[in-house]
Design a protein around this motif. Sequence first.
Motif, PDB file in Angstrom:
ATOM      1  N   CYS A  22       1.143  -0.990   0.157  1.00 50.60           N
ATOM      2  CA  CYS A  22      -0.284  -0.100   0.206  1.00 50.60           C
ATOM      3  C   CYS A  22       1.190   0.939   0.216  1.00 50.60           C
ATOM      4  CB  CYS A  22      -1.096  -0.280   0.977  1.00 50.60           C
ATOM      5  SG  CYS A  22      -2.409  -1.048   0.688  1.00 50.60           S
ATOM      6  N   VAL A  23       1.908   1.304  -0.814  1.00 47.79           N
ATOM      7  CA  VAL A  23       3.085   2.150  -0.652  1.00 47.79           C
ATOM      8  C   VAL A  23       1.877   3.298  -1.620  1.00 47.79           C
ATOM      9  CG1 VAL A  23       4.993   3.002  -1.152  1.00 47.79           C
ATOM     10  CG2 VAL A  23       4.594   1.604   0.504  1.00 47.79           C
ATOM     11  N   LEU A  24       2.198   4.437  -1.935  1.00 50.89           N
ATOM     12  CA  LEU A  24       2.041   5.170  -3.128  1.00 50.89           C
ATOM     13  C   LEU A  24       3.019   5.988  -3.278  1.00 50.89           C
ATOM     14  CD1 LEU A  24      -1.912   6.821  -1.671  1.00 50.89           C
ATOM     15  CD2 LEU A  24      -1.107   4.901  -3.296  1.00 50.89           C
ATOM     16  N   THR A  25       2.246   5.892  -5.155  1.00 48.69           N
ATOM     17  CA  THR A  25       4.097   7.406  -5.953  1.00 48.69           C
ATOM     18  C   THR A  25       2.940   7.723  -7.072  1.00 48.69           C
ATOM     19  OG1 THR A  25       4.611   4.709  -7.557  1.00 48.69           O
ATOM     20  CG2 THR A  25       5.649   4.943  -5.138  1.00 48.69           C
ATOM     21  N   SER A  26       4.152   8.862  -6.820  1.00 47.06           N
ATOM     22  CA  SER A  26       3.120  10.289  -8.026  1.00 47.06           C
ATOM     23  C   SER A  26       3.744   9.546  -9.704  1.00 47.06           C
ATOM     24  CB  SER A  26       3.055  11.244  -7.599  1.00 47.06           C
ATOM     25  OG  SER A  26       2.655  11.831  -8.491  1.00 47.06           O
ATOM     26  N   THR A  27       2.712   9.161 -10.546  1.00 46.12           N
ATOM     27  CA  THR A  27       3.667   9.377 -11.485  1.00 46.12           C
ATOM     28  C   THR A  27       3.886  10.719 -12.175  1.00 46.12           C
ATOM     29  OG1 THR A  27       1.309   9.118 -12.466  1.00 46.12           O
ATOM     30  CG2 THR A  27       2.417   7.002 -11.579  1.00 46.12           C
ATOM     31  N   LYS A  28       3.777  12.231 -11.775  1.00 42.90           N
ATOM     32  CA  LYS A  28       4.143  12.996 -12.026  1.00 42.90           C
ATOM     33  C   LYS A  28       3.951  13.959 -11.177  1.00 42.90           C
ATOM     34  CE  LYS A  28       0.347  13.508 -15.844  1.00 42.90           C
ATOM     35  NZ  LYS A  28      -0.385  13.555 -16.748  1.00 42.90           N
ATOM     36  N   GLU A  29       5.630  13.244 -10.140  1.00 45.67           N
ATOM     37  CA  GLU A  29       5.741  14.175  -9.485  1.00 45.67           C
ATOM     38  C   GLU A  29       6.405  15.241  -9.982  1.00 45.67           C
ATOM     39  OE1 GLU A  29       8.303  12.939  -5.428  1.00 45.67           O
ATOM     40  OE2 GLU A  29       8.021  11.127  -6.454  1.00 45.67           O
ATOM     41  N   ASN A  30       7.429  15.894 -10.870  1.00 46.09           N
ATOM     42  CA  ASN A  30       8.284  16.483 -11.147  1.00 46.09           C
ATOM     43  C   ASN A  30       7.190  17.498 -11.697  1.00 46.09           C
ATOM     44  OD1 ASN A  30       6.937  15.306 -13.477  1.00 46.09           O
ATOM     45  ND2 ASN A  30       8.287  15.601 -14.674  1.00 46.09           N
ATOM     46  N   VAL A  31       5.738  17.471 -11.945  1.00 46.76           N
ATOM     47  CA  VAL A  31       4.571  18.407 -11.797  1.00 46.76           C
ATOM     48  C   VAL A  31       3.867  18.812 -10.698  1.00 46.76           C
ATOM     49  CG1 VAL A  31       3.022  18.811 -13.066  1.00 46.76           C
ATOM     50  CG2 VAL A  31       4.940  18.184 -14.336  1.00 46.76           C
ATOM     51  N   LEU A  32       3.730  18.014 -10.336  1.00 49.37           N
ATOM     52  CA  LEU A  32       3.321  17.924  -8.569  1.00 49.37           C
ATOM     53  C   LEU A  32       3.487  17.362  -7.773  1.00 49.37           C
ATOM     54  CD1 LEU A  32      -0.633  17.658  -9.998  1.00 49.37           C
ATOM     55  CD2 LEU A  32       0.105  20.583  -9.010  1.00 49.37           C
ATOM     56  N   ALA A  33       4.486  17.710  -6.605  1.00 49.79           N
ATOM     57  CA  ALA A  33       4.668  17.313  -5.640  1.00 49.79           C
ATOM     58  C   ALA A  33       3.925  16.453  -5.015  1.00 49.79           C
ATOM     59  CB  ALA A  33       6.177  18.100  -5.375  1.00 49.79           C
ATOM     60  N   PRO A  34       3.837  15.535  -3.988  1.00 54.94           N
ATOM     61  CA  PRO A  34       3.577  15.436  -2.943  1.00 54.94           C
ATOM     62  C   PRO A  34       2.909  16.219  -2.042  1.00 54.94           C
ATOM     63  CG  PRO A  34       4.821  13.431  -3.971  1.00 54.94           C
ATOM     64  CD  PRO A  34       5.305  14.485  -4.058  1.00 54.94           C
ATOM     65  N   VAL A  35       1.906  16.414  -1.233  1.00 52.66           N
ATOM     66  CA  VAL A  35       2.176  17.196   0.343  1.00 52.66           C
ATOM     67  C   VAL A  35       1.774  16.186   1.167  1.00 52.66           C
ATOM     68  CG1 VAL A  35       0.870  19.216   1.177  1.00 52.66           C
ATOM     69  CG2 VAL A  35       1.150  18.926  -1.724  1.00 52.66           C
ATOM     70  N   ILE A  36       2.779  16.218   2.260  1.00 58.40           N
ATOM     71  CA  ILE A  36       3.050  15.524   4.106  1.00 58.40           C
ATOM     72  C   ILE A  36       2.602  16.355   4.881  1.00 58.40           C
ATOM     73  CG2 ILE A  36       3.840  13.742   5.655  1.00 58.40           C
ATOM     74  CD1 ILE A  36       5.091  12.969   2.469  1.00 58.40           C
ATOM     75  N   ILE A  37       1.628  16.303   5.408  1.00 61.28           N
ATOM     76  CA  ILE A  37       1.021  17.415   6.786  1.00 61.28           C
ATOM     77  C   ILE A  37       0.830  16.077   8.174  1.00 61.28           C
ATOM     78  CG2 ILE A  37      -0.467  18.874   7.694  1.00 61.28           C
ATOM     79  CD1 ILE A  37       1.209  20.346   4.888  1.00 61.28           C
ATOM     80  N   ASN A  38       1.801  16.564   9.046  1.00 62.67           N
ATOM     81  CA  ASN A  38       1.326  15.801  10.031  1.00 62.67           C
ATOM     82  C   ASN A  38      -0.041  16.628  11.224  1.00 62.67           C
ATOM     83  OD1 ASN A  38       3.589  14.675   9.851  1.00 62.67           O
ATOM     84  ND2 ASN A  38       5.004  15.624  11.040  1.00 62.67           N
ATOM     85  N   PHE A  39      -0.384  15.615  11.880  1.00 65.28           N
ATOM     86  CA  PHE A  39      -1.785  15.699  12.331  1.00 65.28           C
ATOM     87  C   PHE A  39      -1.570  15.274  14.437  1.00 65.28           C
ATOM     88  CE2 PHE A  39      -3.263  12.002  10.325  1.00 65.28           C
ATOM     89  CZ  PHE A  39      -3.540  11.382  11.150  1.00 65.28           C
ATOM     90  N   GLN A  40      -2.641  15.148  15.284  1.00 67.83           N
ATOM     91  CA  GLN A  40      -2.427  15.659  16.641  1.00 67.83           C
ATOM     92  C   GLN A  40      -4.203  14.197  16.868  1.00 67.83           C
ATOM     93  OE1 GLN A  40       0.086  15.655  18.349  1.00 67.83           O
ATOM     94  NE2 GLN A  40       0.978  17.069  17.186  1.00 67.83           N
ATOM     95  N   GLN A  41      -4.158  13.521  17.362  1.00 70.01           N
ATOM     96  CA  GLN A  41      -4.762  12.817  17.360  1.00 70.01           C
ATOM     97  C   GLN A  41      -6.635  13.754  17.792  1.00 70.01           C
ATOM     98  OE1 GLN A  41      -4.399  10.380  20.714  1.00 70.01           O
ATOM     99  NE2 GLN A  41      -5.315  12.123  22.367  1.00 70.01           N
ATOM    100  N   GLY A  42      -7.673  13.838  17.473  1.00 71.83           N
ATOM    101  CA  GLY A  42      -8.873  14.175  17.487  1.00 71.83           C
ATOM    102  C   GLY A  42      -9.860  13.585  16.545  1.00 71.83           C
ATOM    103  N   LEU A  43     -11.011  14.566  16.836  1.00 68.96           N
ATOM    104  CA  LEU A  43     -12.316  13.089  16.096  1.00 68.96           C
ATOM    105  C   LEU A  43     -12.437  15.297  15.348  1.00 68.96           C
ATOM    106  CD1 LEU A  43     -14.372  11.523  18.670  1.00 68.96           C
ATOM    107  CD2 LEU A  43     -12.630  10.977  16.828  1.00 68.96           C
ATOM    108  N   GLY A  44     -12.930  14.540  14.350  1.00 67.22           N
ATOM    109  CA  GLY A  44     -13.701  15.838  13.661  1.00 67.22           C
ATOM    110  C   GLY A  44     -12.862  17.128  12.486  1.00 67.22           C
ATOM    111  N   GLN A  45     -11.327  16.320  12.713  1.00 68.13           N
ATOM    112  CA  GLN A  45     -10.614  17.629  12.302  1.00 68.13           C
ATOM    113  C   GLN A  45     -10.742  17.667  10.846  1.00 68.13           C
ATOM    114  OE1 GLN A  45      -6.524  17.631  13.780  1.00 68.13           O
ATOM    115  NE2 GLN A  45      -7.021  14.781  14.302  1.00 68.13           N
ATOM    116  N   LYS A  46     -10.491  19.281  10.886  1.00 72.73           N
ATOM    117  CA  LYS A  46     -10.516  19.827   9.040  1.00 72.73           C
ATOM    118  C   LYS A  46      -9.112  19.372   8.677  1.00 72.73           C
ATOM    119  CE  LYS A  46     -14.793  21.108   9.689  1.00 72.73           C
ATOM    120  NZ  LYS A  46     -16.278  20.501   8.854  1.00 72.73           N
ATOM    121  N   PHE A  47      -9.601  19.294   7.165  1.00 74.57           N
ATOM    122  CA  PHE A  47      -7.382  19.469   6.671  1.00 74.57           C
ATOM    123  C   PHE A  47      -7.960  20.255   5.368  1.00 74.57           C
ATOM    124  CE2 PHE A  47      -5.278  18.188   3.274  1.00 74.57           C
ATOM    125  CZ  PHE A  47      -3.618  17.706   3.508  1.00 74.57           C
ATOM    126  N   ILE A  48      -6.636  20.856   4.707  1.00 72.89           N
ATOM    127  CA  ILE A  48      -7.356  21.652   3.733  1.00 72.89           C
ATOM    128  C   ILE A  48      -5.600  21.575   3.170  1.00 72.89           C
ATOM    129  CG2 ILE A  48      -7.335  23.955   4.335  1.00 72.89           C
ATOM    130  CD1 ILE A  48      -8.759  24.183   2.090  1.00 72.89           C
TER     131      ILE A  48
END
Length: 353
Positions: free
Chosen positions: A151-177
């Motif tokens: 289940c490892v994901l790789t981007s086929t167009k990483e040179n155009v759109l780089a992956p975005v990685i964001i850390n989070f803390q525990q909690g319910l109903g969190q909003k992500f953008i």
Amino acid sequence: MGNVGSSHSRRRHGGGGSGRRVHPPVIPPPPVQEAVVNPYAHPAAAPVYQNYPNNYPPPGSVPMPLPAPYDHHHRTGMEPVYGRYPAPPPAPYVEHQKAVTIRNDVNIKKETLRIEADEENPGQFLVAFTFDATVSGSIAVLFFAKEGDGCVLTSTKENVLAPVIINFQQGLGQKFIQPAGTGITFSMFEESELLKVGDVDVYPVAVKADASSGAEDGSNETPKSGSKTNTNNSQITQAVFEKEKGEFRVKVVKQILWVNGMRYELQEIYGIGTSVESDMDGNDPGKECVICLSEPRDTTVLPCRHMCMCSECAKVLRFQTNRCPICRQPVERLLEIRVGPEPEPESKPEAEK
């Protein structure tokens, strides 16, 4: 001699005086009646032999015999008797399984997955959604992503759109953008790439939520979602874009769980939302079993995924028919799912000293 002869003549003619033979009276034949034509009666049709040319068998051949007629009980003499009618064929065996509970530390609510316009960068769109997390971890957003081993994901167009990685803390109903400036510009790609899955299972957008293993060793370090070795529990949401009234929207295609080195594909179960045992109301007709109409639903029919029966009715039904009570599709398996809280184990009394 003459007397003797005349005496014999009298005996021969019956001893009568006249000597004439008496005949019985002649009875005239009954009058011939004209046949009355019945407009509703038709003569029997001549047999038709469809296996021969001109519908008649060749000379000297014997036509095939017709099957034996049914008797008044509709039996042919070769079928088992089930009351007055032939016994129905036995229903195929259907496997009855119980669901295994798997803990998911991070859950992305797929109905909230959407794209929002980037106010700081016109023409770009950002991925946004709502999620629940019982532990800390990280979220990775990839465009035109392909799933590999583990289940490892790789981007086929990483040179155009780089992956975005964001850390989070525990909690319910969190909003992500996504952060501003990291979104996608649709005009840079062909619509055929955005509106469907690629030939090698490349999804236009994928979101991976990794649960951190720091809760076990006490560290707060979160491994990257794109690492080649993935030992953490994670959830992957794969989606495509669809265009409606000139605007792009996100459509979820698949959700995957990676738990303890095992891959599970999530599927929606119809009726599970109204089958929570703790909220069972006897006056609500939408929560009880469709067969007994008394017990709560806890058994799902596969592959149609209708949760419509209780476990007791399912055990009886699987020996009688292999059709779903809702959609009448063939049943391959029955899956018993306990939606309510787990029953607490009974406490054993301490032995007297």
